[in-house]
Design an enzyme around this catalytic site. Structure first.
Site: not given
Ligand code: CAA
Length: 231
Positions: A12, A85-86, A144, A147, A179-180
């Site tokens: 995948r 995984i994440t 992360q 990760y 990011y893919i």
């Molecule tokens: N930078 C700054 N602020 C961020 C942010 C970021 N990247 N992401 C979320 N926030 C902020 C939100 O806007 C929110 O702010 P407000 O409360 O002011 O609206 C706040 O942080 C959310 O904080 P919480 O404590 O409520 O967080 P949560 O428990 O809801 O968890 C999270 C949030 C699950 C981490 C979510 O933000 C998320 O999924 N973030 C993305 C993480 C990411 O990029 N993962 C990549 C996955 S793909 C991958 O990993 C492949 C690769 O190699 C690139």
């Protein structure tokens, strides 16, 4: 005789694109998977690439499965540690399982798989290892700590292993994709992608799995014999 490549998480996402591009380039390929049976079976039927199911975070499972691949298919010349995984969460909400599942699958797997194939590569005087890290292991990412730590760990692992194996015809490199557009990235809430991720990508779009796979195909080739310990 074509060289044999094993791609973890190879049914995948980025791993699938790597498996397919390696096959198209003339390599024998085997792909591993851990959970998604349906996707793996479909991949096998469509691609004709054999699949093996095991948990890359479990050393004993890796050892047994590598031995099985060697008996059923052949010696592994090329290893692509792609499975990952994440379990995203800000640190203040992250539990121990979210931490250790990611470290185990994304980082322990490099030790598990590499240690199972390195002696054979040393004996044969040829090997290619490509570890699929991430931009987030280099720059960090909100949500992360697990990760980013695992993916940064892969880079250190790569550099050390590359030094140990350089004189034996083995190259070890890391590819750190941005990011893919895979299922993993699509799990991130759309508002987070639009607000926090896309604005930081200079080309303004997610990458394609094939754009990573092309780089891997080059790194495992004979032509890439002088390239070690990227990035
Ligand atoms: N930078 C700054 N602020 C961020 C942010 C970021 N990247 N992401 C979320 N926030 C902020 C939100 O806007 C929110 O702010 P407000 O409360 O002011 O609206 C706040 O942080 C959310 O904080 P919480 O404590 O409520 O967080 P949560 O428990 O809801 O968890 C999270 C949030 C699950 C981490 C979510 O933000 C998320 O999924 N973030 C993305 C993480 C990411 O990029 N993962 C990549 C996955 S793909 C991958 O990993 C492949 C690769 O190699 C690139």
């Amino acid at each position: 005789m074509a060289r044999l490549a094993l791609v973890t998480g190879g049914t995948r996402g980025i791993g699938k694109a790597i498996s397919l591009k390696l096959k198209a380039a003339g390599y024998l390929v085997v792909a591993t998977y851990a959970g998604n049976e349906r996707a793996a079976e479909k991949f096998q039927v469509v691609s004709g690439i054999p699949i093996f199911k095991f948990d890359v975070g479990d050393f004993d499972a890796c050892k047994a499965s590598i031995e099985q691949v060697e008996v059923e298919v052949g010696a592994i010349d090329i290893l692509v540690n792609n499975a990952g995984i994440t379990r995203d969460s800000p640190l203040h909400k992250m539990d121990v399982a979210q931490w250790s599942d990611v470290i185990r699958t994304n980082l322990d797997s490099c030790f598990n798989l590499c240690s199972c194939v390195v002696n054979g590569m040393r004996e044969r005087g040829f090997g290619r290892v490509v570890n699929i890290s991430s931009i987030n292991g280099q720059k960090g990412q909100f949500g992360q700590t697990n990760y980013a730590a695992a993916k940064a760990g892969m880079i250190g692992f790569t550099k050390a292993m590359a030094l140990e194996t350089a004189s034996k015809g083995i190259t070890v490199n890391t590819v750190a994709p941005g990011y893919i557009g895979t299922e993993m990235v699509r799990q991130v809430p759309e508002d987070v992608i639009n607000k926090h991720i896309l604005p930081h990508i200079p080309v303004g779009r997610l990458g394609e799995p094939e754009e990573v796979a092309r780089c891997v195909v080059f790194l495992v080739s004979e032509d890439a014999g002088f390239i070690r310990a990227l990035p």
